[in-house]
Design an enzyme around this catalytic site. Structure first.
Site, PDB file in Angstrom:
ATOM      1  N   ARG A  50      -2.786 -46.235 -40.249  1.00  0.00           N
ATOM      2  CA  ARG A  50      -2.411 -46.567 -41.629  1.00  0.00           C
ATOM      3  C   ARG A  50      -3.477 -47.495 -42.189  1.00  0.00           C
ATOM      4  O   ARG A  50      -4.400 -47.891 -41.483  1.00  0.00           O
ATOM      5  CB  ARG A  50      -0.998 -47.169 -41.734  1.00  0.00           C
ATOM      6  CG  ARG A  50      -0.444 -47.914 -40.574  1.00  0.00           C
ATOM      7  CD  ARG A  50      -1.138 -49.195 -40.255  1.00  0.00           C
ATOM      8  NE  ARG A  50      -1.243 -50.057 -41.408  1.00  0.00           N
ATOM      9  CZ  ARG A  50      -2.161 -50.982 -41.569  1.00  0.00           C
ATOM     10  NH1 ARG A  50      -3.100 -51.173 -40.651  1.00  0.00           N
ATOM     11  NH2 ARG A  50      -2.195 -51.737 -42.649  1.00  0.00           N
ATOM     12  N   GLY A  51      -3.343 -47.816 -43.458  1.00  0.00           N
ATOM     13  CA  GLY A  51      -4.401 -48.540 -44.156  1.00  0.00           C
ATOM     14  C   GLY A  51      -5.260 -47.535 -44.895  1.00  0.00           C
ATOM     15  O   GLY A  51      -5.768 -46.585 -44.294  1.00  0.00           O
ATOM     16  N   ALA A  52      -5.425 -47.738 -46.198  1.00  0.00           N
ATOM     17  CA  ALA A  52      -6.076 -46.725 -47.040  1.00  0.00           C
ATOM     18  C   ALA A  52      -7.456 -46.297 -46.539  1.00  0.00           C
ATOM     19  O   ALA A  52      -7.719 -45.093 -46.409  1.00  0.00           O
ATOM     20  CB  ALA A  52      -6.152 -47.227 -48.482  1.00  0.00           C
ATOM     21  N   ARG A  84      -0.061 -38.373 -47.067  1.00  0.00           N
ATOM     22  CA  ARG A  84       0.309 -39.625 -47.746  1.00  0.00           C
ATOM     23  C   ARG A  84      -0.145 -39.524 -49.202  1.00  0.00           C
ATOM     24  O   ARG A  84      -1.319 -39.258 -49.443  1.00  0.00           O
ATOM     25  CB  ARG A  84      -0.368 -40.848 -47.097  1.00  0.00           C
ATOM     26  CG  ARG A  84      -0.021 -41.143 -45.645  1.00  0.00           C
ATOM     27  CD  ARG A  84       1.392 -41.647 -45.403  1.00  0.00           C
ATOM     28  NE  ARG A  84       1.748 -42.877 -46.076  1.00  0.00           N
ATOM     29  CZ  ARG A  84       1.524 -44.102 -45.603  1.00  0.00           C
ATOM     30  NH1 ARG A  84       0.881 -44.262 -44.467  1.00  0.00           N
ATOM     31  NH2 ARG A  84       1.939 -45.166 -46.267  1.00  0.00           N
ATOM     32  N   GLN A 186       3.892 -54.780 -40.906  1.00  0.00           N
ATOM     33  CA  GLN A 186       2.444 -54.719 -40.647  1.00  0.00           C
ATOM     34  C   GLN A 186       1.826 -56.116 -40.582  1.00  0.00           C
ATOM     35  O   GLN A 186       0.812 -56.312 -39.910  1.00  0.00           O
ATOM     36  CB  GLN A 186       1.731 -53.899 -41.731  1.00  0.00           C
ATOM     37  CG  GLN A 186       2.100 -52.427 -41.749  1.00  0.00           C
ATOM     38  CD  GLN A 186       3.140 -52.118 -42.805  1.00  0.00           C
ATOM     39  OE1 GLN A 186       4.043 -52.925 -43.053  1.00  0.00           O
ATOM     40  NE2 GLN A 186       3.032 -50.972 -43.446  1.00  0.00           N
ATOM     41  N   ASP A 227      -4.511 -49.900 -52.177  1.00  0.00           N
ATOM     42  CA  ASP A 227      -4.519 -48.486 -51.806  1.00  0.00           C
ATOM     43  C   ASP A 227      -5.079 -47.620 -52.924  1.00  0.00           C
ATOM     44  O   ASP A 227      -5.577 -46.529 -52.674  1.00  0.00           O
ATOM     45  CB  ASP A 227      -3.101 -48.034 -51.448  1.00  0.00           C
ATOM     46  CG  ASP A 227      -2.687 -48.545 -50.081  1.00  0.00           C
ATOM     47  OD1 ASP A 227      -2.736 -47.763 -49.126  1.00  0.00           O
ATOM     48  OD2 ASP A 227      -2.344 -49.737 -49.965  1.00  0.00           O
ATOM     49  N   LYS A 238       0.721 -52.406 -50.924  1.00  0.00           N
ATOM     50  CA  LYS A 238       1.972 -52.454 -50.165  1.00  0.00           C
ATOM     51  C   LYS A 238       3.078 -53.125 -50.969  1.00  0.00           C
ATOM     52  O   LYS A 238       2.854 -54.128 -51.647  1.00  0.00           O
ATOM     53  CB  LYS A 238       1.729 -53.202 -48.852  1.00  0.00           C
ATOM     54  CG  LYS A 238       2.924 -53.276 -47.921  1.00  0.00           C
ATOM     55  CD  LYS A 238       3.522 -51.911 -47.607  1.00  0.00           C
ATOM     56  CE  LYS A 238       2.526 -50.927 -47.026  1.00  0.00           C
ATOM     57  NZ  LYS A 238       3.088 -49.554 -46.912  1.00  0.00           N
TER      58      LYS A 238
END
Length: 339
Positions: A50-52, A84, A186, A227, A238
């Site tokens: 995860r994480g853009a 996503r 997270q 993001d 987020k």
């Protein structure tokens, strides 16, 4: 200057991508092997990665893998795009891979080179973001951050957490306050894990205590990631970021957004146009296999929210800093004309 360890969340070995399973952290460091397009889809959808920026990089390698499997390139492109919906880096990386395929055909070497290039570019962008951003951090500072924007969310080093890391590397006296970031935690699971490895002083806090800490004068600076950033400077990040920006504005605390230029979406005028991912309600009602709510109750689980440009002190990119962002400043910064 302090020497810091660097964390790499992915590694290519013998044409197979290995990624850290971020669902297992902080208690287990487990590497997952991604060998098929379906593996890549699952890794992104299920938030193993995860994480853009990292999603974009993994998506690029996934495109290469899908072509290697003999799957039609449009099908590969569409399947990965659907994993996503909010982070624009994924679409940006897939567009680059698709462009290589359409220009040169089924050349696996060129596709793999492009995926590697996307990874390397992101790492260098993060180091540059860290360099620009750490200048904004006072020599002694309490910094609040949200979610995870570190090495685990990128090719390495990180965006917002990369700024914190760079400040610490340059001997600044910092303490980091880490929002736990419900429901996936997270912050408490991933950001705290990274800070602990680096020896950076930090406290995990409940999301709801951030405003109280600001009122008590315990927070000097807030640094978050992004993001997607639209033309007018609105930021999708987020869930909980918008609330922090309002609190920061009320308490006159600088609110910085750190992101690579690949997070800019020049096709969208404002944050109102960004699709916001809504995930399964069970993620709210259950926490790592423990039931924390009546299972008959319903829950809302938006993964992201929109922070308006008016609440942002500056956007920090690998190319420099955009203060008080708006459409005119963003277009001028990136050398584009107003339409």
């Amino acid at each position: 200057m302090r020497k810091l360890k660097d964390i790499k969340p992915l590694e290519l070995k013998d044409d197979v991508l290995y990624v850290i399973n971020q669902l297992k952290l902080p208690h287990e460091l487990v590497w997952e092997k991604l060998e098929t397009l379906a593996d890549y889809e699952k890794a992104i959808k299920d938030m193993i990665v995860r994480g853009a920026p990292l999603i974009g990089i993994v998506g690029a390698y996934g495109f290469y893998t899908g072509i290697k499997e003999g799957i039609d390139y449009i099908q590969v492109y569409e399947r990965l795009k659907q994993t996503r919906p909010t982070a624009v880096n994924l679409f940006w990386a897939l567009d680059r891979m698709k462009s290589i395929y359409e220009k040169y055909g089924n050349d696996l070497n060129l596709l793999l080179k492009e995926a590697k290039r996307i990874e390397v570019e992101d790492y260098h962008a993060n180091r540059s973001i860290g360099g620009y951003g750490e200048v904004l951090i006072p020599k002694k500072a309490n910094i609040l951050t949200h979610c995870n924007t570190g090495a685990l969310a990128t090719a390495g080093w990180g965006t917002a957490l990369g700024i914190i890391r760079s400040a610490f590397e340059n001997d600044k006296d910092i303490t980091v306050y880490v929002d736990e970031t419900r429901p996936y935690l997270q912050g408490s699971r991933l950001t705290a894990w990274e800070l602990l490895r680096e020896g950076i002083p930090h406290y995990i806090i409940t999301d709801s205590s951030a405003g109280f800490l600001m009122k008590k004068g315990m927070i000097d600076v807030i640094v978050v990631g992004a993001d997607r950033i639209t033309l007018n400077g609105d930021v999708a990040n987020k869930i909980g970021t918008y609330s922090l920006s309002i609190l920061a504005k009320h308490h006159n605390i600088p609110f910085y957004v750190a992101a690579p230029s690949s997070s800019l979406d020049f096709n969208l005028e404002s944050g109102d146009e960004i699709p916001i991912e809504e995930r399964n309600e069970d993620e709210v009602k259950n926490c790592h296999c423990c039931k924390v709510a009546p299972q008959q109750s319903h829950a809302l689980n938006y993964s992201f929210d929109i922070t308006p440009a008016d609440n942002i002190t500056a956007i920090i990119t690998e190319k420099g800093i955009i203060e008080k962002p708006n459409k005119e400043k963003i277009l001028k910064f990136f050398g584009r004309k107003l339409s």
